[in-house]
Design a protein around this motif. Structure first.
Motif, PDB file in Angstrom:
ATOM      1  N   SER A 343       6.619 -26.156 -59.439  1.00 22.73           N
ATOM      2  CA  SER A 343       5.944 -24.855 -59.461  1.00 22.73           C
ATOM      3  C   SER A 343       5.936 -24.359 -58.025  1.00 22.73           C
ATOM      4  N   ALA A 344       6.732 -23.320 -57.741  1.00 21.99           N
ATOM      5  CA  ALA A 344       6.937 -22.939 -56.340  1.00 21.99           C
ATOM      6  C   ALA A 344       6.762 -21.446 -56.135  1.00 21.99           C
ATOM      7  N   TYR A 345       6.648 -21.076 -54.868  1.00 25.57           N
ATOM      8  CA  TYR A 345       6.636 -19.679 -54.458  1.00 25.57           C
ATOM      9  C   TYR A 345       7.805 -19.491 -53.509  1.00 25.57           C
ATOM     10  N   PHE A 346       8.793 -18.676 -53.929  1.00 23.13           N
ATOM     11  CA  PHE A 346      10.000 -18.465 -53.143  1.00 23.13           C
ATOM     12  C   PHE A 346      10.007 -17.063 -52.541  1.00 23.13           C
ATOM     13  N   ASN A 347      10.718 -16.925 -51.421  1.00 19.62           N
ATOM     14  CA  ASN A 347      10.845 -15.645 -50.736  1.00 19.62           C
ATOM     15  C   ASN A 347      11.565 -14.643 -51.638  1.00 19.62           C
ATOM     16  N   ALA A 348      10.938 -13.473 -51.838  1.00 17.38           N
ATOM     17  CA  ALA A 348      11.467 -12.479 -52.777  1.00 17.38           C
ATOM     18  C   ALA A 348      12.849 -11.972 -52.367  1.00 17.38           C
ATOM     19  N   GLY A 371       7.991 -10.503 -56.416  1.00 12.87           N
ATOM     20  CA  GLY A 371       6.833 -11.070 -55.746  1.00 12.87           C
ATOM     21  C   GLY A 371       5.856 -11.713 -56.709  1.00 12.87           C
ATOM     22  N   THR A 372       5.744 -13.032 -56.665  1.00  9.10           N
ATOM     23  CA  THR A 372       4.801 -13.764 -57.518  1.00  9.10           C
ATOM     24  C   THR A 372       3.536 -14.092 -56.721  1.00  9.10           C
ATOM     25  N   ASP A 373       2.619 -14.784 -57.359  1.00 14.19           N
ATOM     26  CA  ASP A 373       1.339 -15.126 -56.732  1.00 14.19           C
ATOM     27  C   ASP A 373       1.464 -16.480 -56.038  1.00 14.19           C
ATOM     28  N   PRO A 374       1.386 -16.522 -54.704  1.00 17.51           N
ATOM     29  CA  PRO A 374       1.533 -17.801 -54.003  1.00 17.51           C
ATOM     30  C   PRO A 374       0.360 -18.744 -54.246  1.00 17.51           C
ATOM     31  N   ASN A 375      -0.747 -18.212 -54.752  1.00 12.10           N
ATOM     32  CA  ASN A 375      -1.955 -19.028 -54.884  1.00 12.10           C
ATOM     33  C   ASN A 375      -2.207 -19.512 -56.314  1.00 12.10           C
ATOM     34  N   ILE A 376      -1.211 -19.381 -57.186  1.00 15.45           N
ATOM     35  CA  ILE A 376      -1.400 -19.819 -58.568  1.00 15.45           C
ATOM     36  C   ILE A 376      -0.513 -21.022 -58.904  1.00 15.45           C
ATOM     37  N   PRO A 405       2.330 -24.957 -45.790  1.00 21.37           N
ATOM     38  CA  PRO A 405       1.950 -25.062 -44.379  1.00 21.37           C
ATOM     39  C   PRO A 405       1.260 -23.825 -43.805  1.00 21.37           C
ATOM     40  N   SER A 406       1.637 -22.628 -44.276  1.00 15.65           N
ATOM     41  CA  SER A 406       1.034 -21.395 -43.745  1.00 15.65           C
ATOM     42  C   SER A 406       0.498 -20.579 -44.915  1.00 15.65           C
ATOM     43  N   GLU A 407      -0.814 -20.611 -45.074  1.00 16.49           N
ATOM     44  CA  GLU A 407      -1.416 -19.930 -46.217  1.00 16.49           C
ATOM     45  C   GLU A 407      -1.199 -18.420 -46.133  1.00 16.49           C
ATOM     46  N   ILE A 408      -0.817 -17.843 -47.251  1.00  9.76           N
ATOM     47  CA  ILE A 408      -0.622 -16.393 -47.343  1.00  9.76           C
ATOM     48  C   ILE A 408      -1.974 -15.758 -47.641  1.00  9.76           C
ATOM     49  N   THR A 409      -2.446 -14.958 -46.714  1.00  4.30           N
ATOM     50  CA  THR A 409      -3.808 -14.422 -46.808  1.00  4.30           C
ATOM     51  C   THR A 409      -3.813 -13.054 -47.481  1.00  4.30           C
ATOM     52  N   PRO A 410      -4.984 -12.618 -47.963  1.00  4.99           N
ATOM     53  CA  PRO A 410      -5.077 -11.289 -48.589  1.00  4.99           C
ATOM     54  C   PRO A 410      -4.794 -10.172 -47.583  1.00  4.99           C
ATOM     55  N   PHE A 411      -4.427  -9.002 -48.113  1.00  4.50           N
ATOM     56  CA  PHE A 411      -4.242  -7.810 -47.283  1.00  4.50           C
ATOM     57  C   PHE A 411      -5.632  -7.226 -46.990  1.00  4.50           C
ATOM     58  N   VAL A 454     -11.794  -4.075 -47.668  1.00  5.69           N
ATOM     59  CA  VAL A 454     -11.334  -4.787 -48.855  1.00  5.69           C
ATOM     60  C   VAL A 454     -10.381  -5.917 -48.502  1.00  5.69           C
ATOM     61  N   LEU A 455     -10.287  -6.890 -49.422  1.00  5.67           N
ATOM     62  CA  LEU A 455      -9.349  -8.009 -49.330  1.00  5.67           C
ATOM     63  C   LEU A 455      -8.527  -8.003 -50.615  1.00  5.67           C
ATOM     64  N   VAL A 456      -7.294  -7.554 -50.514  1.00  4.28           N
ATOM     65  CA  VAL A 456      -6.432  -7.429 -51.691  1.00  4.28           C
ATOM     66  C   VAL A 456      -5.678  -8.736 -51.904  1.00  4.28           C
ATOM     67  N   PRO A 457      -5.752  -9.325 -53.116  1.00  5.68           N
ATOM     68  CA  PRO A 457      -5.072 -10.599 -53.375  1.00  5.68           C
ATOM     69  C   PRO A 457      -3.583 -10.513 -53.070  1.00  5.68           C
ATOM     70  N   ALA A 458      -3.026 -11.631 -52.651  1.00  3.46           N
ATOM     71  CA  ALA A 458      -1.620 -11.668 -52.228  1.00  3.46           C
ATOM     72  C   ALA A 458      -0.657 -11.325 -53.356  1.00  3.46           C
ATOM     73  N   TYR A 459      -1.095 -11.516 -54.620  1.00  2.14           N
ATOM     74  CA  TYR A 459      -0.179 -11.216 -55.727  1.00  2.14           C
ATOM     75  C   TYR A 459       0.000  -9.709 -55.925  1.00  2.14           C
ATOM     76  N   ARG A 460      -0.854  -8.887 -55.316  1.00  5.03           N
ATOM     77  CA  ARG A 460      -0.672  -7.430 -55.404  1.00  5.03           C
ATOM     78  C   ARG A 460       0.203  -6.980 -54.233  1.00  5.03           C
ATOM     79  N   VAL A 461       1.485  -7.293 -54.335  1.00  6.95           N
ATOM     80  CA  VAL A 461       2.417  -7.012 -53.235  1.00  6.95           C
ATOM     81  C   VAL A 461       2.600  -5.520 -52.999  1.00  6.95           C
ATOM     82  N   ASP A 462       2.163  -4.691 -53.954  1.00  4.61           N
ATOM     83  CA  ASP A 462       2.332  -3.239 -53.810  1.00  4.61           C
ATOM     84  C   ASP A 462       1.084  -2.549 -53.282  1.00  4.61           C
TER      85      ASP A 462
END
Length: 798
Positions: A343-348, A371-376, A405-411, A454-462
């Motif tokens: 179960s991975a998160y790959f560069n779009a 763009g998928t959810d890196p935190n799921i 190694p590098s957590e993807i943080t909210p916008f 606001v802190l927008v979840p990373a899965y909302r890439v738009d």
């Protein structure tokens, strides 16, 4: 993308009717293109009831048939002839009553009618599994448990419910909604209610040896999670799982693969199951492929990999193209007993380039490249592991491997309440804005009187800017709930700064009224159509070589439309388009708005009573002049059109800037666009046009109550004299009463001297205050004749 109504209820409690939910989804931006009823069993067992066999006797005229009486909860028993060898008194059976339609597992549906079989009346049918679509057994009738209630509908006994499938036209920016979880989020936001939390309490990590994972390229794979599951049995999936997949159009394969597909469409997280025993060295390496490295994919095609492709390899060889397609030799098969679940998160961008390079489009690549959810990844892994144990047995034999190694943080950014109201154009209370933002799953770091941090979840890439959040608020608030403020505009330029949208719409109406059709072209084109390659805006990740450049002119968009229509035997065209062109301007970019017009083929549709006249330059000029007259633009200078794209033509200038250029398209441009025949094209600088009309204010005056008078003159003049000269002389001669000058005939021929031509002019004379007398009219005509004779040596012809 297909979504199941019943499946959505796993994530949110709703009792909304499917048809109503369809409208809600469309209104919040997930447009439902098709809504279908899906039956897990064809026919849904409609018309079938549970009955009890009360008597069973040998058929008097057939050795293999029985005559039965059956109680189905009605006043009278049914007489039914049955050929099943296992029918017996006291059985609870499935009865197809007269008028019902049965849907066999194989073959066509058929209707049950009252009939006579070998002389005995039969009022229905006792059914076997294969006869009603419940299975493939043909051994005899279905024997239900003895406690089954007589008269109960069979679909209720088997808990058969119709499902509904939504076919959603998902826009490219909504990667977050590419799953049942994602769609449920929007429903929850609409209703402002909590979603169900999925239960992961049954997940227990193992203590065995993990498959070693090494990620060499963290840019291509920012997060990689996996787990080992041992002792599984690969077989057919249970009915509930197959039913879920069938509803959304996914073909079941086996229980392991079906679980990965289930999680993909449930949570939006792609998974991949490897046969652990085929992983050389029990080691997973996430690395770049070697240039021209050979790899056979699941479709049995051997592919040459690029050094830009990211692969999942073992200690010896590639096993999977990351995020795109699995390998033919490392996947799950019937003999698999141990698996490694990824179960991975790959560069779009990486996934998209690889998918395009190898012409592979899969459900996984569809999601990864958007763009998928890196935190799921871990939760998806846990849910899949629980399901695999449920449907395939086995046990979790390792701990979770999670390399992140590098957590993807909210916008993080600020959203201003006044800005929300200003852009939406609606007075929405602060609390409602806040409730929508919270319902969308967007976190609030801090609140002030002005707005929210606001802190927008990373899965909302738009959703990365304030304006994106405002768009989200509008989606959920409802476009239909925004009140339209009345705008009354009597003309194009009733103010110093007319509304550009009003100008655009009214000019579009003008052109349409004159037989034109509006087109909308792709602003992406090929480099070959650019005016200047040095300033062309090139795409980093083009869809194709024909769509790799932002257009620099509107001409080739029009010619592409003409060519497309010509190839479909539609050559008589009158088209226009409002659009933008793009160019590099220093260190930035420049966009220009245009109005383009193109005509080709015949002037009118061919009929018996009209000529087959082709369009010409003057037909286009008339349209250009009509637009300028409509906008009250005067005092323009003329010069020849530039020869880069025009064989001949004119430019109207305001000062030093060309307002519109029009003429016959050059042969070179026509050939490049694969167009036959002549095309006449006009290109308005829309931005410049708007600047000019701001200075013009229309003045209204009452229509004259007094009649106008028309007088004609036929003049013999030198060939060099133009109509413009004659028109200027006429208006100088009579500034107040002369309203219009027209030329209605031009003649050159053997009846007039060489170097001369005859112009027939008409003059419209009108006084707004009184009726003109013949004496006044004659005096004006005489002054016109004298000035024509004086200034251009004209002679009046009799």
């Amino acid at each position: 993308m297909n979504i199941s109504y019943k499946w959505l209820k796993d994530h949110i409690d709703i009792d909304t009717k499917p048809e109503e939910l369809s409208l809600i989804l469309t209104n919040v931006g997930l447009e439902v293109e098709v809504l279908d009823v899906v039956q897990s069993i064809p026919g849904g067992l409609a018309g079938l009831v549970i009955g009890e066999v009360k008597s069973c006797e040998q058929h008097p005229n057939a050795d293999k048939l029985k005559v039965t009486t059956v109680d189905v909860g009605q006043a009278d028993l049914l007489h039914i002839v049955c050929g099943a060898p296992n029918v017996a008194v006291g059985q609870k059976v499935i009865v197809a009553t007269v008028g019902s339609t049965v849907h066999p597992t194989s073959g066509e549906p058929f209707k049950i009618n009252k009939s006579k079989i070998r002389g005995e009346v039969s009022e229905g049918m006792l059914c076997g599994e294969d006869e009603v679509g419940l299975g493939n057994s043909h051994a005899g009738i279905v024997e239900l448990p003895l406690d089954a209630q007589v008269g109960t509908l069979v679909k209720d006994f088997y808990h058969i419910e119709d499902d509904y499938r939504y076919e959603i036209g998902l826009t490219p920016n909504r990667a977050d909604a590419a799953s049942h979880l994602g769609v449920a989020r929007d429903i929850a936001a609409f209703y402002r209610k909590e979603m169900k939390a999925y239960d992961l309490s049954l997940f227990k990590e193992g203590t065995g040896i993990n498959t070693e994972v090494v990620v060499e390229n963290h840019a291509g794979s920012p997060r990689y999670s996996g787990i080992n599951i041992s002792g599984v049995q690969v077989k057919e999936s249970p009915d509930w799982l197959k039913e879920r997949l069938n509803v959304i159009g996914i073909r079941p394969i086996n229980n392991i693969v079906d679980v990965t597909n289930f999680i993909l469409h449930d949570l939006g997280q792609p998974l991949h199951a490897f046969d652990q025993d085929k992983i050389a060295g029990n080691k997973i390496v996430v690395r770049q492929a070697k240039q021209d490295e050979l790899f056979t994919t699941l479709d049995a095609v051997e592919r040459k990999l690029s050094a830009e492709d990211l692969v999942i390899a073992d200690a010896e060889k590639p096993m999977c193209i990351a995020g795109v397609f699995g390998g033919a030799h490392s996947g799950v098969s019937e003999s698999t007993t141990n698996i490694f679940l990824e179960s991975a998160y790959f560069n779009a961008v990486s996934v998209r380039k690889t998918a395009k390079r190898h012409q592979l489009k899969t459900d996984s690549s569809f999601r990864y490249e958007r763009g998928t959810d890196p935190n799921i990844t871990v939760n998806a892994l846990k849910k899949a592991a629980i399901l695999i144990q449920e449907v395939a047995g086995g046990h979790i034999s390792s701990q979770i491997t999670d390399l992140y190694p590098s957590e993807i943080t909210p916008f993080a950014f600020h959203v201003s309440y006044p800005n929300v109201r200003r852009l939406i154009g609606q007075d929405i209370p602060d609390e409602e804005i806040k409730s929508i933002i919270v319902a969308l799953g967007i976190g609030i770091e801090q609140e002030s009187t002005d707005g929210l941090d606001v802190l927008v979840p990373a899965y909302r890439v738009d959703v990365t800017r304030e304006v994106d959040v405002i768009e989200e608020v509008l989606r959920i608030y409802g476009y239909n709930n925004v009140e339209l403020k009345p705008q009354i505009k009597s003309s194009l330029n009733t103010s110093e700064k007319p509304d550009k949208e009003v100008v655009l719409n009214q000019l579009a109406d003008l052109l349409i009224a004159n037989g034109f059709r509006e087109t909308l072209s792709n602003s992406l084109t090929k480099l070959d159509y650019a005016d200047d390659e040095a300033t062309a805006v090139r795409l980093c990740n083009p869809l194709s070589s024909d769509l790799d450049t932002m257009r620099q002119n509107m001409l080739f968009s029009a010619l592409t439309t003409v060519s497309y229509n010509q190839k479909r035997r539609n050559s008589d065209l009158k088209i226009f388009e409002f659009g933008k062109t793009y160019a590099i301007d220093g260190e930035g970019y420049k966009e220009k708005q245009h109005l383009s017009i193109a005509i080709s083929g015949k002037l009118e549709v061919e009929q018996w009573n009209n000529s087959k006249q082709s369009v010409n330059f003057y037909n286009l000029k008339a349209v250009v002049d009509l637009i300028l007259k409509r906008l009250k633009i005067e005092g323009l200078q003329l010069e020849d059109a530039p020869a880069d794209h025009y064989a001949y033509g004119l430019s109207y200038l305001k000062g030093t800037k060309a307002l519109v250029t029009f003429g016959a398209v050059s042969t070179a441009a026509l050939t490049k666009a694969d167009v036959e025949g002549q095309v006449f094209f006009a290109d308005f600088d829309w931005d410049q046009l708007l600047k000019i009309i701001r200075k013009n204010v229309i003045k209204f005056k009452e229509v004259s109550k007094f009649p106008a008078v028309k007088r004609d003159l036929s003049l013999l003049i030198d060939e060099a004299v133009t109509f413009k000269q004659l028109e200027t002389i006429a208006y100088k001669t009579e500034r107040k009463l002369l309203k219009e000058v027209k030329v209605f005939d031009v003649y050159k021929g053997d009846k007039i001297p060489a170097g001369k031509k005859s112009y027939a002019l008409s003059f419209m004379i009108e006084d707004d205050e009184k009726t003109l007398m013949d004496k006044q009219i004659d005096a004006i005509v005489q002054k016109l004749i004298l000035n024509f004779e004086k200034e251009v040596s004209a002679e009046v012809r009799g």
